[in-house]
Design an enzyme around this catalytic site. Structure first.
Site, PDB file in Angstrom:
ATOM      1  N   TYR A  56      -5.084  34.280  18.703  1.00 32.20           N
ATOM      2  CA  TYR A  56      -4.217  34.599  17.545  1.00 32.20           C
ATOM      3  C   TYR A  56      -2.806  34.049  17.765  1.00 32.20           C
ATOM      4  O   TYR A  56      -2.193  33.505  16.863  1.00 32.20           O
ATOM      5  CB  TYR A  56      -4.158  36.114  17.306  1.00 32.20           C
ATOM      6  CG  TYR A  56      -3.404  36.450  16.031  1.00 32.20           C
ATOM      7  CD1 TYR A  56      -4.089  36.573  14.819  1.00 32.20           C
ATOM      8  CD2 TYR A  56      -2.020  36.621  16.035  1.00 32.20           C
ATOM      9  CE1 TYR A  56      -3.406  36.846  13.643  1.00 32.20           C
ATOM     10  CE2 TYR A  56      -1.329  36.890  14.862  1.00 32.20           C
ATOM     11  CZ  TYR A  56      -2.024  37.011  13.669  1.00 32.20           C
ATOM     12  OH  TYR A  56      -1.347  37.267  12.509  1.00 32.20           O
ATOM     13  N   PHE A  83       8.039  15.322  -7.184  1.00 34.85           N
ATOM     14  CA  PHE A  83       6.612  15.534  -6.964  1.00 34.85           C
ATOM     15  C   PHE A  83       6.280  16.925  -7.506  1.00 34.85           C
ATOM     16  O   PHE A  83       7.087  17.843  -7.405  1.00 34.85           O
ATOM     17  CB  PHE A  83       6.200  15.396  -5.495  1.00 34.85           C
ATOM     18  CG  PHE A  83       4.708  15.525  -5.373  1.00 34.85           C
ATOM     19  CD1 PHE A  83       3.884  14.507  -5.823  1.00 34.85           C
ATOM     20  CD2 PHE A  83       4.122  16.695  -4.894  1.00 34.85           C
ATOM     21  CE1 PHE A  83       2.498  14.649  -5.798  1.00 34.85           C
ATOM     22  CE2 PHE A  83       2.742  16.841  -4.869  1.00 34.85           C
ATOM     23  CZ  PHE A  83       1.934  15.816  -5.319  1.00 34.85           C
ATOM     24  N   THR A  84       5.089  17.047  -8.075  1.00 33.70           N
ATOM     25  CA  THR A  84       4.724  18.256  -8.829  1.00 33.70           C
ATOM     26  C   THR A  84       5.004  19.559  -8.067  1.00 33.70           C
ATOM     27  O   THR A  84       5.778  20.401  -8.532  1.00 33.70           O
ATOM     28  CB  THR A  84       3.240  18.182  -9.218  1.00 33.70           C
ATOM     29  OG1 THR A  84       2.476  17.904  -8.040  1.00 33.70           O
ATOM     30  CG2 THR A  84       2.994  17.093 -10.262  1.00 33.70           C
ATOM     31  N   ASP A 126      10.178  14.590   2.529  1.00 32.95           N
ATOM     32  CA  ASP A 126       8.755  14.813   2.263  1.00 32.95           C
ATOM     33  C   ASP A 126       8.017  13.680   2.960  1.00 32.95           C
ATOM     34  O   ASP A 126       7.933  12.560   2.455  1.00 32.95           O
ATOM     35  CB  ASP A 126       8.488  14.817   0.753  1.00 32.95           C
ATOM     36  CG  ASP A 126       7.015  15.025   0.436  1.00 32.95           C
ATOM     37  OD1 ASP A 126       6.181  14.903   1.362  1.00 32.95           O
ATOM     38  OD2 ASP A 126       6.684  15.297  -0.734  1.00 32.95           O
ATOM     39  N   LYS A 130      -2.844  13.821   4.290  1.00 35.68           N
ATOM     40  CA  LYS A 130      -2.778  12.404   3.906  1.00 35.68           C
ATOM     41  C   LYS A 130      -2.703  11.549   5.172  1.00 35.68           C
ATOM     42  O   LYS A 130      -3.716  11.290   5.798  1.00 35.68           O
ATOM     43  CB  LYS A 130      -1.574  12.165   2.985  1.00 35.68           C
ATOM     44  CG  LYS A 130      -1.799  12.642   1.552  1.00 35.68           C
ATOM     45  CD  LYS A 130      -1.578  14.114   1.369  1.00 35.68           C
ATOM     46  CE  LYS A 130      -1.411  14.503  -0.082  1.00 35.68           C
ATOM     47  NZ  LYS A 130      -1.292  15.965  -0.234  1.00 35.68           N
ATOM     48  N   ARG A 181      -1.496  10.897 -13.935  1.00 38.39           N
ATOM     49  CA  ARG A 181      -0.128  11.086 -13.456  1.00 38.39           C
ATOM     50  C   ARG A 181       0.794  10.669 -14.591  1.00 38.39           C
ATOM     51  O   ARG A 181       1.308   9.562 -14.604  1.00 38.39           O
ATOM     52  CB  ARG A 181       0.123  10.250 -12.190  1.00 38.39           C
ATOM     53  CG  ARG A 181      -0.400  10.897 -10.917  1.00 38.39           C
ATOM     54  CD  ARG A 181       0.256  12.197 -10.675  1.00 38.39           C
ATOM     55  NE  ARG A 181      -0.144  12.924  -9.475  1.00 38.39           N
ATOM     56  CZ  ARG A 181      -0.288  14.238  -9.439  1.00 38.39           C
ATOM     57  NH1 ARG A 181      -0.158  14.977 -10.513  1.00 38.39           N
ATOM     58  NH2 ARG A 181      -0.565  14.862  -8.322  1.00 38.39           N
ATOM     59  N   PHE A 229      -1.704  20.328 -14.842  1.00 39.50           N
ATOM     60  CA  PHE A 229      -2.682  19.233 -14.725  1.00 39.50           C
ATOM     61  C   PHE A 229      -3.933  19.643 -13.951  1.00 39.50           C
ATOM     62  O   PHE A 229      -5.000  19.089 -14.157  1.00 39.50           O
ATOM     63  CB  PHE A 229      -2.035  18.004 -14.064  1.00 39.50           C
ATOM     64  CG  PHE A 229      -1.485  18.275 -12.688  1.00 39.50           C
ATOM     65  CD1 PHE A 229      -0.212  18.806 -12.525  1.00 39.50           C
ATOM     66  CD2 PHE A 229      -2.236  18.004 -11.562  1.00 39.50           C
ATOM     67  CE1 PHE A 229       0.291  19.068 -11.260  1.00 39.50           C
ATOM     68  CE2 PHE A 229      -1.752  18.256 -10.290  1.00 39.50           C
ATOM     69  CZ  PHE A 229      -0.477  18.800 -10.141  1.00 39.50           C
TER      70      PHE A 229
HETATM   71  C1  LIG Z   1       4.189  13.458  -1.902  1.00 41.10           C
HETATM   72  C2  LIG Z   1       3.527  14.778  -1.762  1.00 41.10           C
HETATM   73  N1  LIG Z   1       4.246  15.857  -1.435  1.00 41.10           N
HETATM   74  C3  LIG Z   1       3.695  17.069  -1.314  1.00 41.10           C
HETATM   75  C4  LIG Z   1       2.344  17.267  -1.510  1.00 41.10           C
HETATM   76  C5  LIG Z   1       1.783  18.670  -1.423  1.00 41.10           C
HETATM   77  O1  LIG Z   1       0.960  18.805  -0.337  1.00 41.10           O
HETATM   78  P1  LIG Z   1      -0.320  19.769  -0.317  1.00 41.10           P
HETATM   79  O2  LIG Z   1      -1.282  19.245  -1.347  1.00 41.10           O
HETATM   80  O3  LIG Z   1      -0.834  19.654   1.067  1.00 41.10           O
HETATM   81  O4  LIG Z   1       0.129  21.136  -0.639  1.00 41.10           O
HETATM   82  C6  LIG Z   1       1.541  16.181  -1.849  1.00 41.10           C
HETATM   83  C7  LIG Z   1       0.107  16.373  -2.085  1.00 41.10           C
HETATM   84  O5  LIG Z   1      -0.519  15.897  -2.956  1.00 41.10           O
HETATM   85  C8  LIG Z   1       2.156  14.895  -1.985  1.00 41.10           C
HETATM   86  O6  LIG Z   1       1.443  13.819  -2.321  1.00 41.10           O
END
Ligand SMILES: Cc1ncc(COP(=O)(O)O)c(C=O)c1O
Length: 439
Positions: free
Chosen positions: A54, A106-107, A197, A240, A364, A431
């Protein structure tokens, strides 16, 4: 493989949203490169070395060592994936009324910034919004735009500048080292931090090696480290670059922020030495990070993406140019000029591609961009794109040929395609779960 009849049924059931298809209904899956890459033999072996204590798992310390060595950040807070880290850093650093300038949104990143009380301001160069611009570093920040945000709001309202390597929503476009150094210089003048990021930092490093003057003799590993050294901390979706199915982290140099983050992670993720991951996941991630900065791997990975891009470009299909690193992005505005943005051209095109061949892509564009928090109107992004995302180490060149053939086929028949209307809209990140009907 499925028949056209199977696919018609499946896409209607999925409300014309490729996120709502089942994987067994998909032939070639280009929905995302997130968590979909193939782990190597070494990563699989690493899973067997999971130390599932743990607290204080061996794998955590291995991961920490790898992050120190390859990325250079001082402190590590593991999270279940990227958005877990975005949540924590946003809650700690952003106050009500703050603004967060960044190289395109980014979303999930933007939503976490907004939920913490901040407002995202796009400071990316104009060329990033132009699919035809051939500038090789469309992830660059426009320094005048950044200076303008500082002058307008004051440095005390800017908790950090949010810098992505590479920029997903612009088509996987890299930022140059020159630009990053300039951002560092400007932010240093005002004591503003840079939060990175770093989801695809090694891919960005590869593009610097290939296209920026003076970096040909540096390895992807060295350039990756140089990028990180120009920033104060990072959020990482390890799904990624690092080629794991799940995992992420927050890395930070500041001791006080780390202290708070380490405290906060226990509320939302798990203890600070696992943060929502199993020990075996952390081991696979540590190994994946080392593999991600291998020059030969990166050459093959980005080379495959560019192979697909060249095929589509030669066939006259409108794509974002130059090709980025993690996928090829179709320009839906040019592909379907007769479908207005209110009728969701990119959403429509992704559904049509699926119907044609079972290739699953994702939207997108206006659906991903969501609504303006103040006016409630759709945000209308300049880029209305369909992302053909290539998972790492999964598909062959023959798959790329099948994908290109299908896109070309849809392109030939594009005049017959009509748009969609949205019949269900979730409140957050619509989305993922929105539903549509054919007009
Ligand atoms: C540029 C970028 N930032 C952040 C994220 C968020 O990461 P996660 O999907 O692991 O939560 C992503 C994922 O698609 C991404 O492409």
């Amino acid at each position: 493989m499925t028949t056209l009849k199977d696919r018609e049924k499946a896409i209607i059931e999925a409300g014309y949203n490729t996120f709502l298809l089942r994987s067994r209904e998909v032939y070639i899956d280009l929905l995302t490169d997130s968590g979909t890459s193939a782990m190597s033999d070494r990563q699989w072996a690493g899973l067997m070395m999971g130390d599932e204590a743990y607290a204080g798992s061996r794998n955590f310390y291995h991961l920490e060592d790898v992050i120190h060595k390859y990325y250079g950040y001082k402190h590590l807070v593991p999270t279940h994936q990227g958005r877990g880290a975005e949540h924590i850093i946003s809650q700690i650093m952003i106050k009500d009324g703050d603004v967060v300038p960044g190289n395109m949104y980014f979303t999930t990143t933007k939503l976490h910034q907004e939920m913490a009380g901040g407002k995202f301001i796009d400071i990316i160069i104009d060329a990033a919004h132009d699919p035809e611009s051939l500038y090789p570093f469309k992830g660059d920040v426009d320094l005048n735009k950044l200076q303008n945000v500082i002058d307008t709001y004051g440095a005390e309202k800017i908790p950090y500048v949010s810098i992505a390597t590479t920029v997903n929503m612009a088509g996987g476009q890299p930022i140059s080292m020159k630009n990053l150094k300039e951002i560092r210089e400007l932010t240093d003048n005002y004591g503003i931090k840079i939060i990175h990021d770093m989801t695809r930092v090694a891919e960005n490093a590869f593009m610097i090696q290939q296209k920026e003057e003076g970096y040909r003799d540096m390895s992807v590993a060295e350039i990756t480290r140089a990028i990180c050294d120009l920033t104060d901390g990072a959020t990482m979706s390890a799904k990624k670059d690092a080629m794991v199915n799940i995992g992420g982290f927050l890395a930070i140099n500041d001791d006080d922020i780390f202290d708070e983050a380490r405290n906060m992670v226990v509320i939302f993720e798990g203890l600070h030495t696992y943060g929502g991951m199993a020990g075996r996941d952390m081991e696979a991630m540590a190994i994946g990070i080392v593999e991600s900065v291998d020059d030969e791997h990166m050459k093959a990975r980005v080379g495959q993406v560019h192979y697909l891009g060249n095929k589509l470009h030669e066939a006259g299909v409108p794509i974002v140019k130059p090709a980025g690193t993690h996928g090829i992005f179709l320009d839906a505005k040019k592909f379907l000029p007769h479908v207005p943005q209110d009728s969701f051209p990119a959403q429509t095109l992704a559904a049509e591609l699926y119907l044609d061949s079972g290739v699953r892509a994702m939207e997108r564009g206006v659906v991903s961009a969501g609504r303006n928090k103040e006016t409630g109107e759709h945000n209308y992004p300049a880029l209305e794109l369909v992302r053909l995302t290539i998972p790492r180490r999964v598909y062959t060149q023959a798959h790329m040929d099948v994908i290109a053939e299908s896109v070309e086929n849809v392109f030939v028949n594009r005049d017959n395609i009509k748009g969609l209307k949205m019949i269900y809209e979730p409140k957050y990140l619509r989305f993922f779960q929105a539903r549509f009907e054919k007009l």
